[in-house]
Motif scaffolding. Structure first.
Motif, PDB file in Angstrom:
ATOM      1  N   GLY A 105      -5.275   2.803  -9.585  1.00 36.46           N
ATOM      2  CA  GLY A 105      -5.962   1.951  -8.621  1.00 36.46           C
ATOM      3  C   GLY A 105      -6.468   0.666  -9.244  1.00 36.46           C
ATOM      4  O   GLY A 105      -6.400  -0.411  -8.629  1.00 36.46           O
ATOM      5  N   GLU A 129     -12.705  -2.008   1.916  1.00 38.56           N
ATOM      6  CA  GLU A 129     -12.660  -3.377   2.430  1.00 38.56           C
ATOM      7  C   GLU A 129     -14.023  -3.763   2.993  1.00 38.56           C
ATOM      8  O   GLU A 129     -14.506  -4.886   2.767  1.00 38.56           O
ATOM      9  N   GLN A 134     -11.830   3.478  -5.405  1.00 40.65           N
ATOM     10  CA  GLN A 134     -11.191   3.929  -4.172  1.00 40.65           C
ATOM     11  C   GLN A 134     -10.128   4.978  -4.472  1.00 40.65           C
ATOM     12  O   GLN A 134     -10.096   6.047  -3.835  1.00 40.65           O
ATOM     13  N   SER A 141     -10.699  -1.071  -6.170  1.00 39.49           N
ATOM     14  CA  SER A 141      -9.490  -0.264  -5.970  1.00 39.49           C
ATOM     15  C   SER A 141      -9.474   0.944  -6.893  1.00 39.49           C
ATOM     16  O   SER A 141      -8.948   2.007  -6.533  1.00 39.49           O
ATOM     17  N   SER A 151      -6.637  -3.220   9.662  1.00 42.24           N
ATOM     18  CA  SER A 151      -6.300  -2.713   8.332  1.00 42.24           C
ATOM     19  C   SER A 151      -6.053  -1.208   8.366  1.00 42.24           C
ATOM     20  O   SER A 151      -5.129  -0.701   7.714  1.00 42.24           O
ATOM     21  N   TYR A 186     -10.269   9.117  -3.703  1.00 40.67           N
ATOM     22  CA  TYR A 186      -9.195   9.686  -2.880  1.00 40.67           C
ATOM     23  C   TYR A 186      -8.598  10.919  -3.545  1.00 40.67           C
ATOM     24  O   TYR A 186      -8.440  11.971  -2.903  1.00 40.67           O
ATOM     25  N   PHE A 190      -6.337   8.599   3.187  1.00 41.32           N
ATOM     26  CA  PHE A 190      -6.028   7.389   2.421  1.00 41.32           C
ATOM     27  C   PHE A 190      -6.447   6.135   3.198  1.00 41.32           C
ATOM     28  O   PHE A 190      -7.079   5.227   2.640  1.00 41.32           O
ATOM     29  N   SER A 229       1.273   4.473   4.727  1.00 41.97           N
ATOM     30  CA  SER A 229       1.254   5.782   4.058  1.00 41.97           C
ATOM     31  C   SER A 229       2.050   6.824   4.840  1.00 41.97           C
ATOM     32  O   SER A 229       2.669   7.717   4.243  1.00 41.97           O
ATOM     33  N   PRO A 241       0.805  -1.231   0.000  1.00 40.98           N
ATOM     34  CA  PRO A 241       0.000   0.000   0.000  1.00 40.98           C
ATOM     35  C   PRO A 241       0.831   1.271   0.000  1.00 40.98           C
ATOM     36  O   PRO A 241       0.376   2.305  -0.504  1.00 40.98           O
ATOM     37  N   TYR A 275       0.260   4.355  -2.480  1.00 41.72           N
ATOM     38  CA  TYR A 275       0.161   5.741  -1.985  1.00 41.72           C
ATOM     39  C   TYR A 275       1.128   6.648  -2.743  1.00 41.72           C
ATOM     40  O   TYR A 275       0.768   7.768  -3.144  1.00 41.72           O
ATOM     41  N   TRP A 330      -9.536   3.331   2.307  1.00 46.21           N
ATOM     42  CA  TRP A 330      -9.148   1.927   2.158  1.00 46.21           C
ATOM     43  C   TRP A 330     -10.061   1.034   3.006  1.00 46.21           C
ATOM     44  O   TRP A 330     -10.563  -0.001   2.533  1.00 46.21           O
ATOM     45  N   ILE A 355      -2.561   0.489   7.076  1.00 49.69           N
ATOM     46  CA  ILE A 355      -2.516   1.443   5.970  1.00 49.69           C
ATOM     47  C   ILE A 355      -2.019   2.809   6.444  1.00 49.69           C
ATOM     48  O   ILE A 355      -1.265   3.487   5.729  1.00 49.69           O
TER      49      ILE A 355
END
Length: 525
Positions: free
Chosen positions: A77, A148, A125, A122, A185, A129, A140, A193, A58, A62, A144, A189
């Motif tokens: 993505g 999910e 997503q 993705s 998660s 973003y 971010f 990031s 990830p 990013y 994410w 993430i």
């Protein structure tokens, strides 16, 4: 002098975006990097356990999205998602090709199409973003997590390959009893990031990284559940290892029953004997005498018996719509209950648009396990086993955190049965087991897991595998399991805590997103 300095600094700041624009990688190269970043994330999961890739993967995405337009972000993505799903779910090849009688090239094409479809998550997503939110880990990570979560219910859901699973038993899973898998998660993430921001020169992100790691250590000190003051439950799990290509053959049914009955002979007398998913490959209406014999024998020996069996709801079925369920049945000494599986696995228990796809997967036509089941409702009571309440989960549905949480409320143990023979020799069964570990950690309960070919295991309330059987062997696993009482924070509140927190961060991100002030750069774009 000072005016000259500030004038020079202003000119550099104005020129910086244009300079970065000129020296960035091409979109094609960035999409390739994103594709590879997505493809390596499954290696962070079981059975490989290169957990650090769950940070790197990830973090690369990013970085790839840095200062990209929303249009470019969509393709970046999407590339990431295609790589993630093509590699991460390639275990579907075995069920589609080997057991679905689909040609190898067509099976690969189908998996690629699945990856393209799932990659849309993705893609959207990344687009959201870059289109609506400022570039920061604090937007971010929440986006994410939301995506999910969306994978657990859109089109019945495919809740696989969550980044938080990589840290099962690797420290950050200590957030699971508080916030569930989505909380884990989120932390992963945010760390990934934030590390990327550090590489961009924003060193202050080191502090939240350290705080999150310290938070995991602090969460570990909280004792959410305690063992009950009673004797442990003695349990035997029967792993029959019936090959999938023989499991549903009529001529092999008697041998299957003989295998399980013979293996269980030495186990009667223990508190609980568990057979795996669909270990009885016939409807209860076709085999009632056998069920009565085993149940009576279990009662005589003081044992409870739990088994997977296809169930035909004769009373509520119609000629046009027979109701068949993948079920768990409890009987024997001081035991009773029936559970119908709530979430069915695509290409495992039913084929989406099966009429249209029958030419693609010809093996579906004659296989009940692929095409015949209905879904049970979401308000089913637990199984009763010798004054113990057992929450149930059949195979794939244990991947749904909230379904398992709701089933586990006010119970002593969780029992999950599965038949991962569809995916033998692949990463699928091990990814599946890792999810079971996370469910145990989230809910603070031991999990009894009986499977046909593996992985059969006992998992404690901390999500640790206490004992397990090797894959593809015919063997019995014995254990003594303590019942626990109490609730984790996640058991009480579910996913709402982390979802509301993520929503708050995104609202703040929308409110404080900086406006574009560099009109010259804007015109060049």
């Amino acid at each position: 002098m000072s005016s000259m300095f500030f004038s020079s600094l202003r000119q550099r700041l104005i020129a910086a975006p244009a300079f970065q624009q000129q020296h960035r990688f091409s979109l094609g190269l960035v999409c390739l990097i994103a594709l590879c970043a997505g493809a390596v994330l499954p290696l962070a999961l079981a059975p490989y356990h290169f957990w650090w890739l769950a940070i790197l993967s990830p973090a690369l995405l990013y970085a790839c999205l840095h200062q990209r337009s929303s249009k470019h972000a969509l393709f970046i993505g999407w590339s990431y998602g295609i790589g993630l799903w093509f590699v991460g779910a390639f275990w579907l090849y075995t069920s589609i090709h080997v057991y679905g009688d689909t040609p190898a090239y067509l099976a690969v094409i189908l998996i690629a199409l699945m990856a393209i479809a799932m990659g849309v998550f993705s893609a959207v997503q990344a687009w959201l973003y870059r289109r609506f939110f400022p570039e920061t880990p604090l937007t971010f990570a929440p986006i994410w997590v939301f995506f999910e979560w969306l994978k657990t219910w859109i089109f019945t859901g495919f809740p696989w390959l969550f980044v938080g699973y990589a840290f099962t038993n690797y420290g950050l899973d200590e957030y699971a009893p508080l916030l569930g898998i989505f909380g884990v998660s989120f932390v992963v993430i945010l760390i990934a990031s934030a590390l990327t921001e550090c590489l961009f020169g924003k060193r202050f992100w080191i502090l939240p990284i350290l705080l999150l790691i310290a938070g995991a250590f602090g969460a570990k000190q909280i004792q959410w559940v305690t063992p009950k003051d009673q004797a442990p439950l003695t349990v035997s799990l029967i792993q029959g290892n019936i090959p999938q290509d023989l499991k549903w053959l009529v001529e092999y049914q008697a041998q299957t029953l003989s295998i399980y009955a013979t293996m269980s002979q030495t186990e009667w007398g223990r508190d609980l004997v568990v057979w795996p998913e669909a270990s009885i490959p016939m409807f209860q209406t076709d085999i009632q005498p056998f069920l009565n014999i085993i149940s009576d024998h279990a009662k005589a020996q003081g044992s409870a018996w739990v088994t997977g069996i296809p169930y035909w709801d004769v009373n509520n079925s119609t000629a046009n719509k027979p109701l068949y369920y993948n079920s768990i049945m409890a009987t024997g000494a001081e035991s009773h209950g029936m559970y119908f599986k709530q979430r069915l696995v695509p290409f495992g228990e039913y084929i989406p648009f099966s009429g249209a796809l029958s030419w693609v997967v010809p093996g579906v036509a004659n296989d009940l396990a692929l095409s015949g089941f209905s879904a049970g409702h979401d308000q089913q009571p637990p199984l009763m086993i010798k004054n113990h309440r057992l929450a149930s989960a059949i195979c794939y549905e244990v991947a749904y955190p909230n379904i398992t949480r709701k089933n586990a409320l006010d119970t002593d143990f969780l029992v999950t049965i599965s038949n991962d023979a569809w995916f033998t020799g692949t990463a699928g069964p091990w990814q599946h087991l890792q999810m079971v570990q996370m469910r145990a950690k989230e809910n603070g309960r031991w999990i009894i897991r009986a499977t046909n070919t593996g992985v059969t295991a006992f998992i404690n309330e901390q999500g640790h595998i206490v004992s397990k059987l090797p894959m593809d062997v015919r063997q019995v696993l014995r254990g003594e399991l303590p019942a626990f009482t109490g609730q984790t924070l996640y058991s009480r509140l579910g996913d709402w805590t982390i979802l509301l927190f993520c929503a708050l961060l995104l609202i703040l991100g929308l409110a404080y997103k900086p406006k574009v002030v560099d009109t010259r750069f804007k015109q060049r774009r």
